[in-house]
Design a protein around this motif. Structure first.
Motif, PDB file in Angstrom:
ATOM      1  N   THR A 281       0.877  -1.174   0.000  1.00 17.98           N
ATOM      2  CA  THR A 281       0.000   0.000   0.000  1.00 17.98           C
ATOM      3  C   THR A 281       0.912   1.220   0.000  1.00 17.98           C
ATOM      4  N   ALA A 282       0.696   2.155  -0.934  1.00 17.53           N
ATOM      5  CA  ALA A 282       1.485   3.390  -0.917  1.00 17.53           C
ATOM      6  C   ALA A 282       0.717   4.458  -0.169  1.00 17.53           C
ATOM      7  N   TYR A 283       1.427   5.263   0.645  1.00 12.03           N
ATOM      8  CA  TYR A 283       0.722   6.335   1.358  1.00 12.03           C
ATOM      9  C   TYR A 283       1.036   7.711   0.809  1.00 12.03           C
ATOM     10  N   GLY A 284       1.898   7.807  -0.189  1.00 14.92           N
ATOM     11  CA  GLY A 284       2.215   9.094  -0.800  1.00 14.92           C
ATOM     12  C   GLY A 284       3.516   8.948  -1.558  1.00 14.92           C
ATOM     13  N   ARG A 285       4.005  10.076  -2.101  1.00 16.10           N
ATOM     14  CA  ARG A 285       5.255  10.043  -2.863  1.00 16.10           C
ATOM     15  C   ARG A 285       6.419  10.508  -1.997  1.00 16.10           C
ATOM     16  N   GLU A 286       7.538   9.771  -2.046  1.00 17.95           N
ATOM     17  CA  GLU A 286       8.717  10.151  -1.264  1.00 17.95           C
ATOM     18  C   GLU A 286       9.209  11.534  -1.698  1.00 17.95           C
ATOM     19  N   ALA A 287       9.040  11.830  -2.991  1.00 15.02           N
ATOM     20  CA  ALA A 287       9.501  13.115  -3.518  1.00 15.02           C
ATOM     21  C   ALA A 287       8.575  14.267  -3.115  1.00 15.02           C
ATOM     22  N   ASP A 288       7.404  13.939  -2.561  1.00 22.74           N
ATOM     23  CA  ASP A 288       6.432  14.964  -2.140  1.00 22.74           C
ATOM     24  C   ASP A 288       6.051  14.620  -0.696  1.00 22.74           C
ATOM     25  N   GLU A 290       4.806  16.139   1.746  1.00 20.91           N
ATOM     26  CA  GLU A 290       3.488  16.518   2.271  1.00 20.91           C
ATOM     27  C   GLU A 290       2.418  15.498   1.902  1.00 20.91           C
ATOM     28  N   SER A 291       2.602  14.844   0.759  1.00 14.57           N
ATOM     29  CA  SER A 291       1.631  13.806   0.375  1.00 14.57           C
ATOM     30  C   SER A 291       1.717  12.616   1.328  1.00 14.57           C
ATOM     31  N   LEU A 292       2.913  12.361   1.885  1.00 14.61           N
ATOM     32  CA  LEU A 292       3.065  11.265   2.855  1.00 14.61           C
ATOM     33  C   LEU A 292       2.287  11.585   4.133  1.00 14.61           C
ATOM     34  N   ALA A 293       2.389  12.847   4.589  1.00 14.49           N
ATOM     35  CA  ALA A 293       1.649  13.261   5.789  1.00 14.49           C
ATOM     36  C   ALA A 293       0.141  13.143   5.544  1.00 14.49           C
ATOM     37  N   ARG A 294      -0.284  13.585   4.356  1.00 14.30           N
ATOM     38  CA  ARG A 294      -1.709  13.583   4.026  1.00 14.30           C
ATOM     39  C   ARG A 294      -2.283  12.168   3.960  1.00 14.30           C
ATOM     40  N   GLY A 295      -1.466  11.207   3.494  1.00 15.58           N
ATOM     41  CA  GLY A 295      -1.991   9.861   3.238  1.00 15.58           C
ATOM     42  C   GLY A 295      -1.748   8.846   4.333  1.00 15.58           C
ATOM     43  N   LEU A 296      -0.924   9.194   5.332  1.00 15.61           N
ATOM     44  CA  LEU A 296      -0.483   8.172   6.287  1.00 15.61           C
ATOM     45  C   LEU A 296      -1.626   7.533   7.072  1.00 15.61           C
ATOM     46  N   PHE A 297      -2.491   8.344   7.672  1.00 16.92           N
ATOM     47  CA  PHE A 297      -3.511   7.763   8.555  1.00 16.92           C
ATOM     48  C   PHE A 297      -4.539   6.942   7.774  1.00 16.92           C
ATOM     49  N   ALA A 298      -4.914   7.389   6.570  1.00 19.07           N
ATOM     50  CA  ALA A 298      -5.867   6.607   5.775  1.00 19.07           C
ATOM     51  C   ALA A 298      -5.258   5.250   5.432  1.00 19.07           C
ATOM     52  N   ALA A 299      -3.957   5.240   5.113  1.00 18.28           N
ATOM     53  CA  ALA A 299      -3.300   3.974   4.774  1.00 18.28           C
ATOM     54  C   ALA A 299      -3.237   3.057   5.989  1.00 18.28           C
ATOM     55  N   LEU A 300      -2.912   3.616   7.169  1.00 17.91           N
ATOM     56  CA  LEU A 300      -2.869   2.794   8.389  1.00 17.91           C
ATOM     57  C   LEU A 300      -4.252   2.229   8.701  1.00 17.91           C
TER      58      LEU A 300
END
Ligand code: TXA
Ligand code: MG
Length: 344
Positions: A281-288, A290-300
């Motif tokens: 499951t990807a939670y965002g882009r390493e290069a972006d 802020e996308s990781l912060a935005r997607g982390l909880f939904a992925a968990l």
């Protein structure tokens, strides 16, 4: 109890939510960080309902949400110049300040501390609700205690349906992780929780900033800590999260050697091809970041399933918002990290 769903943009939403809050009810509200479970922060009976709906230990204090910086004067005293500077620069926004507390704030809100955490959120509808209610709103993240925070109304409904009076649906949260908490009551400003306002940004205003140990390491359950919430297991899915550090190839090789049916991988979008066959499951882009912060909880939340045993997770390095992502993922993993380059 039937939980009302109120679209943020609909006519009457602000008035209905404010009326429920004035009556001592509990309403989930959107903020730029995560959804909050709000009640009248000056009414101990209303605040008790928050703890009950969440299943939250009563020694874990709540943040008071205000619509304007000026409203802090009514609930705090001896406000240092640094607090005013931070408010001018970052409010409304994802910053919470811990300040000396006035007696109007019930002990239940502060969990008996003589300090209180305050923040002015950015969401316009939520600020309108605070103004209409006419009181600061106590609001923890709107998740069942121990579970990942909620970044969409559907997550709140999943955790809180039938347990609270209403949910204001303001769409997905922009930041995705909870606010930065800085304690301004000690000799030196102290970062208790990293969030949307970064340590680098805080240092620009404060000059110095001590990073509390609980930001980067597990704190014992019986420890005396500045932010009581730090000692509890948090954000944790049912399976065991293990952070795999190291370069992309080394990490993928490590996971592939151990991967068993019932395991899963939480990784960056860029790494998805490396984990084909490993239930990624990807939670965002390493290069972006802020996308990781935005997607982390939904992925968990997606990975919070009884049939998933071990979740191998990839965690970003660096400064800025990655401090917050590392802290939340670290807490979800109980700060268990394995170095893929060193491991056999
Ligand atoms: O972004 C946020 O801050 C969200 C939204 C809803 O505003 N709220 C949030 O609240 O994350 P909560 O309750 O999930 O986390 C608040 C943290 C807890 O770890 C608590 O222990 C800490 O703030 N805290 C509250 N009052 C404090 C105080 N007086 N001193 C130190 N830490 C405090
Ligand atoms: Mg929380």
């Amino acid at each position: 109890m039937r939980t009302l769903l109120l679209p943020a943009g609909a006519a009457g939403t602000v008035e209905t939510a404010a009326e429920i809050l004035k009556q001592g009810g509990v309403v989930a509200v959107p903020t730029e960080t995560v959804y909050g479970l709000a009640a009248d922060g000056l009414n101990p009976e209303a605040v008790l309902k928050i703890f009950e709906a969440k299943g939250r230990p009563q020694d874990n204090p709540l943040i008071l949400h205000v619509a304007e910086a000026e409203a802090v004067e009514a609930v705090c005293h001896d406000i240092p110049a640094a607090a005013r500077e931070l408010a001018a620069r970052f409010w409304p926004g994802p910053l919470t300040m811990v300040l000396p507390c006035r007696e109007v704030v019930p002990r239940r809100t502060t969990a008996n501390l003589d300090t209180v955490a305050v923040r002015c959120p950015r969401n316009a509808v939520t600020r309108a609700i605070i103004r209409a209610a006419g009181v600061p709103l106590a609001a923890p993240s709107a998740n069942r205690s121990g579970k990942p925070s909620t970044t969409a109304a559907a997550h709140v409904l999943h955790d809180m349906d039938g347990r609270i009076d209403a949910i204001v649906d303001g769409g997905p949260c922009q930041v995705g992780v909870e606010s930065t908490i800085v304690d301004l009551t000690g000799d030196r400003p102290r970062l208790l929780r990293p969030g949307g306002v970064t340590p680098e940004q805080l240092r620009e205003v404060l000059g110095e900033l001590v990073v509390d140990r609980a930001v980067t390491a597990q704190v014992a359950r019986d420890a005396v800590v500045r932010a009581p919430g730090m000692k509890y297991r948090h954000y944790a899915p049912q399976g065991q999260v293990l952070i795999v550090s190291g370069g992309p190839e080394a990490a993928a090789a490590y996971v592939r050697r151990r991967f068993a049916p019932g395991d899963a991988v939480l990784c960056f979008e860029e790494e998805l091809p490396l984990y084909a066959g490993c239930n990624p499951t990807a939670y965002g882009r390493e290069a972006d970041t802020e996308s990781l912060a935005r997607g982390l909880f939904a992925a968990l939340r997606d990975l919070d399933r009884a049939d998933i045993r071990t979740i191998y997770a990839r965690c970003p390095q660096g400064g800025g918002i990655t401090w917050a992502v590392r802290n939340r993922l670290g807490k979800a993993a109980g700060f268990r990290v394995v170095g893929a380059e060193e491991a056999p």
